[in-house]
Design a protein around this motif. Structure first.
Motif, PDB file in Angstrom:
ATOM      1  N   UNK A  87       0.851  -1.190   0.000  1.00  0.00           N
ATOM      2  CA  UNK A  87       0.000   0.000   0.000  1.00  0.00           C
ATOM      3  C   UNK A  87       0.887   1.240   0.000  1.00  0.00           C
ATOM      4  N   UNK A  88       0.339   2.368  -0.350  1.00  0.00           N
ATOM      5  CA  UNK A  88       1.115   3.613  -0.337  1.00  0.00           C
ATOM      6  C   UNK A  88       1.685   3.866   1.057  1.00  0.00           C
ATOM      7  N   UNK A  89       2.978   4.131   1.109  1.00  0.00           N
ATOM      8  CA  UNK A  89       3.716   4.403   2.341  1.00  0.00           C
ATOM      9  C   UNK A  89       3.800   3.184   3.271  1.00  0.00           C
ATOM     10  N   UNK A  90       3.526   2.002   2.742  1.00  0.00           N
ATOM     11  CA  UNK A  90       3.715   0.778   3.516  1.00  0.00           C
ATOM     12  C   UNK A  90       5.198   0.391   3.491  1.00  0.00           C
ATOM     13  N   UNK A  91       5.522  -0.819   3.942  1.00  0.00           N
ATOM     14  CA  UNK A  91       6.909  -1.183   4.199  1.00  0.00           C
ATOM     15  C   UNK A  91       7.798  -1.106   2.959  1.00  0.00           C
ATOM     16  N   UNK A  92       7.319  -1.580   1.808  1.00  0.00           N
ATOM     17  CA  UNK A  92       8.166  -1.511   0.623  1.00  0.00           C
ATOM     18  C   UNK A  92       8.511  -0.075   0.280  1.00  0.00           C
ATOM     19  N   UNK A  93       7.540   0.819   0.285  1.00  0.00           N
ATOM     20  CA  UNK A  93       7.798   2.239  -0.012  1.00  0.00           C
ATOM     21  C   UNK A  93       8.814   2.814   0.965  1.00  0.00           C
ATOM     22  N   UNK A  94       8.666   2.496   2.234  1.00  0.00           N
ATOM     23  CA  UNK A  94       9.585   3.024   3.249  1.00  0.00           C
ATOM     24  C   UNK A  94      11.015   2.548   3.010  1.00  0.00           C
ATOM     25  N   UNK A  95      11.162   1.239   2.771  1.00  0.00           N
ATOM     26  CA  UNK A  95      12.500   0.675   2.581  1.00  0.00           C
ATOM     27  C   UNK A  95      13.136   1.172   1.288  1.00  0.00           C
ATOM     28  N   UNK A  96      12.336   1.267   0.233  1.00  0.00           N
ATOM     29  CA  UNK A  96      12.878   1.735  -1.045  1.00  0.00           C
ATOM     30  C   UNK A  96      13.290   3.208  -0.949  1.00  0.00           C
ATOM     31  N   UNK A  97      12.497   4.015  -0.254  1.00  0.00           N
ATOM     32  CA  UNK A  97      12.837   5.434  -0.052  1.00  0.00           C
ATOM     33  C   UNK A  97      14.128   5.557   0.749  1.00  0.00           C
ATOM     34  N   UNK A  98      14.253   4.763   1.808  1.00  0.00           N
ATOM     35  CA  UNK A  98      15.473   4.809   2.622  1.00  0.00           C
ATOM     36  C   UNK A  98      16.689   4.375   1.814  1.00  0.00           C
ATOM     37  N   UNK A  99      16.500   3.361   0.965  1.00  0.00           N
ATOM     38  CA  UNK A  99      17.597   2.903   0.108  1.00  0.00           C
ATOM     39  C   UNK A  99      18.004   3.988  -0.873  1.00  0.00           C
ATOM     40  N   UNK A 100      17.032   4.678  -1.456  1.00  0.00           N
ATOM     41  CA  UNK A 100      17.328   5.759  -2.416  1.00  0.00           C
ATOM     42  C   UNK A 100      18.023   6.917  -1.745  1.00  0.00           C
ATOM     43  N   UNK A 101      17.592   7.269  -0.548  1.00  0.00           N
ATOM     44  CA  UNK A 101      18.235   8.359   0.198  1.00  0.00           C
ATOM     45  C   UNK A 101      19.691   8.006   0.452  1.00  0.00           C
ATOM     46  N   UNK A 102      19.956   6.772   0.826  1.00  0.00           N
ATOM     47  CA  UNK A 102      21.325   6.330   1.088  1.00  0.00           C
ATOM     48  C   UNK A 102      22.164   6.434  -0.178  1.00  0.00           C
ATOM     49  N   UNK A 103      21.605   5.967  -1.303  1.00  0.00           N
ATOM     50  CA  UNK A 103      22.348   6.014  -2.582  1.00  0.00           C
ATOM     51  C   UNK A 103      22.658   7.442  -2.986  1.00  0.00           C
ATOM     52  N   UNK A 104      21.676   8.338  -2.798  1.00  0.00           N
ATOM     53  CA  UNK A 104      21.888   9.747  -3.173  1.00  0.00           C
ATOM     54  C   UNK A 104      22.933  10.411  -2.286  1.00  0.00           C
ATOM     55  N   UNK A 105      22.937  10.050  -0.999  1.00  0.00           N
ATOM     56  CA  UNK A 105      23.919  10.638  -0.096  1.00  0.00           C
ATOM     57  C   UNK A 105      25.326  10.130  -0.422  1.00  0.00           C
ATOM     58  N   UNK A 106      25.416   8.855  -0.862  1.00  0.00           N
ATOM     59  CA  UNK A 106      26.695   8.298  -1.249  1.00  0.00           C
ATOM     60  C   UNK A 106      27.212   8.983  -2.519  1.00  0.00           C
ATOM     61  N   UNK A 107      26.283   9.292  -3.433  1.00  0.00           N
ATOM     62  CA  UNK A 107      26.667   9.955  -4.686  1.00  0.00           C
ATOM     63  C   UNK A 107      27.170  11.361  -4.438  1.00  0.00           C
ATOM     64  N   UNK A 108      26.530  12.030  -3.470  1.00  0.00           N
ATOM     65  CA  UNK A 108      26.957  13.395  -3.140  1.00  0.00           C
ATOM     66  C   UNK A 108      28.345  13.385  -2.502  1.00  0.00           C
TER      67      UNK A 108
END
Length: 338
Positions: free
Chosen positions: A317-338
Motif C-alpha cells: 500500500x502507499x507508504x507501507x513497508x516496501x515504499x519506506x524501505x525503497x525510499x530509505x535505500x534511495x536516500x542512502x544512494x543519493x547521499x553516497x553519490x553526493x
C-alpha cells in the motif's frame, strides 16, 4: 404476377440460406486477459486449441498483473483471466465479474501449473552470484519488476524477504537486509517482461530476479549472448491462476471458455506448459520433465505472509513497508553519490 411472387420467394429462400450459413460459420471470439510472462505459452496453446476448434478467434491481452486486473474491472470484456495472485481475481469477484467460488471450479484451486522465483545471470556467472546474500554486495546491480505494478515484482521482493526471515532472527536485521538489496536496484521496471528486456537486451545489471519460466526462456532463446539460471537456497512458488468471467454469458462463450480452460489440465496442456518451463500440477507429466526442473526449496507466499489483503496492506500500500524501505535505500544512494 405469379412469376413475380415465385421469383421473390426464391430470392427470400436464397437470402435466408445465406444468413443461416453466415450464422453457422460466424467465428466466436474468446478474449484471454493475462499477465505478461505467460504470453509465449499461450501463443502455442492457442494454436493447438484452434486445430481442434477452428471456428473461433482467440484474442490475447498481456501486461503487468495490476494493469490487467484494473483493465478488466473497468470494462475490458475478458472471457478468461490468467493471473498469479488470488487477490487480483478476488477484486473481479467484488466487481461481479467472476464467481466467488472460482478457485473451486477447476482442479488444484484453479492452478494448472506454476513457477518459482530464480536468478538470471550472465554466462559464466562472472559475479559468482549464488544466493540472496550476494544481491546485497556493493559490486552487484539487481533488476526486477516494480512490486507496486507487477505481481512477479511482489514475488521477487517477498522471496528476498522470506530469505531474510530465515537468515536473521531479528526484525531490524531482516529490514536492513532488504534495504541493502534495494540499494542495488537502480531502476524498477513496470512488468516482468520489460525487466527481462532491460537485463538481456540492454545488458543493464548483473542479476535479474524473475520466474523460472521467464529466466529459462531468456537463457534458451538468447544463449548466444550468454545467460545462466541460478537457483537460490530458498524461493517462492508463483501459481498460474485461471478463471472464467461473467462476460461469457453475455458473449455466448461459456462452453467454449470451459473447454479452453479445462484443456490446461489435459496431458497435452500440461506437457506444453512443461516445455515452456512451467512446473506441471500433473505428477505423471512432471515426472517426465524432471531434468528441466531441479528440486527447490519453494515456499508458499500466503503461508509465509498471510493472505494477500494482509500482504498488500503491510508491504505494498502507499507508504507501507516496501515504499519506506525503497525510499530509505534511495536516500542512502543519493547521499553516497553526493
Amino acid at each position: 404476377m405469379k412469376k413475380g411472387v415465385v421469383l421473390l420467394a426464391g430470392i427470400f429462400v436464397i437470402v435466408l440460406g445465406l444468413l443461416n450459413c453466415s450464422r453457422q460459420t460466424e467465428k466466436k471470439v474468446l478474449l484471454n486477459v493475462a499477465y505478461d510472462v505467460i504470453r509465449d505459452f499461450y501463443h502455442d496453446y492457442n494454436q493447438a486449441f484452434r486445430q481442434q476448434h477452428a471456428n473461433i478467434v482467440i484474442s490475447q491481452s498481456h501486461g503487468s498483473a495490476s494493469k490487467q486486473t484494473l483493465s478488466v474491472a473497468k470494462g475490458l470484456p475478458a472471457d478468461i483471466v490468467t493471473l498469479t495472485q488470488a487477490n487480483d481475481i478476488d477484486l473481479l469477484v467484488q466487481k461481479g465479474l467472476v464467481a466467488s467460488d472460482w478457485a473451486q471450479r477447476f482442479p488444484n484451486n484453479a492452478t494448472p501449473f506454476g513457477s518459482v522465483m530464480v536468478f538470471l545471470v550472465k554466462k559464466g556467472n562472472p559475479k559468482q552470484i549464488r544466493d540472496w546474500q550476494d544481491l546485497t554486495r556493493n559490486d552487484v546491480r539487481v533488476v526486477f519488476a516494480n512490486p507496486k505494478t507487477s505481481a512477479n515484482g511482489r514475488f521477487a521482493y517477498l522471496a528476498a524477504y522470506s530469505y531474510a526471515k530465515q537468515a536473521f532472527s531479528g526484525e531490524a536485521q531482516q529490514l536492513d537486509f532488504i534495504r541493502r538489496l534495494l540499494r542495488n536496484v537502480p531502476v524498477l521496471e513496470a512488468g516482468a517482461r520489460s525487466a527481462t528486456m532491460v537485463f538481456t537486451q540492454r545488458h543493464f545489471g548483473d542479476v535479474l530476479i524473475t520466474p523460472e519460466n521467464e529466466a529459462a526462456l531468456a537463457a534458451q532463446r538468447l544463449d548466444t549472448q550468454g545467460f545462466s539460471v541460478i537457483y537460490p537456497s530458498l524461493t517462492l512458488y508463483t501459481p498460474v491462476l485461471v478463471a472464467e468471467t461473467t462476460n461469457t454469458k453475455i458473449n455466448g462463450t461459456h462452453k467454449l471458455a470451459q473447454t479452453y480452460l479445462q484443456g490446461l489440465w489435459s496431458e497435452q496442456g500440461q506437457e506444453l506448459a512443461a516445455q515452456h518451463h512451467f512446473r506441471p500440477s500433473n505428477a505423471k507429466i512432471a515426472q517426465k520433465f524432471t531434468a528441466l526442473f531441479p528440486k527447490v526449496n519453494a515456499l508458499d507466499v500466503n503461508e509465509q505472509f498471510g493472505d494477500w489483503a494482509t500482504i498488500n496492506q503491510q508491504h505494498f500500500a502507499d507508504n507501507a513497508l516496501f515504499d519506506q524501505l525503497y525510499f530509505q535505500a534511495c536516500v542512502h544512494c543519493n547521499s553516497q553519490a553526493d
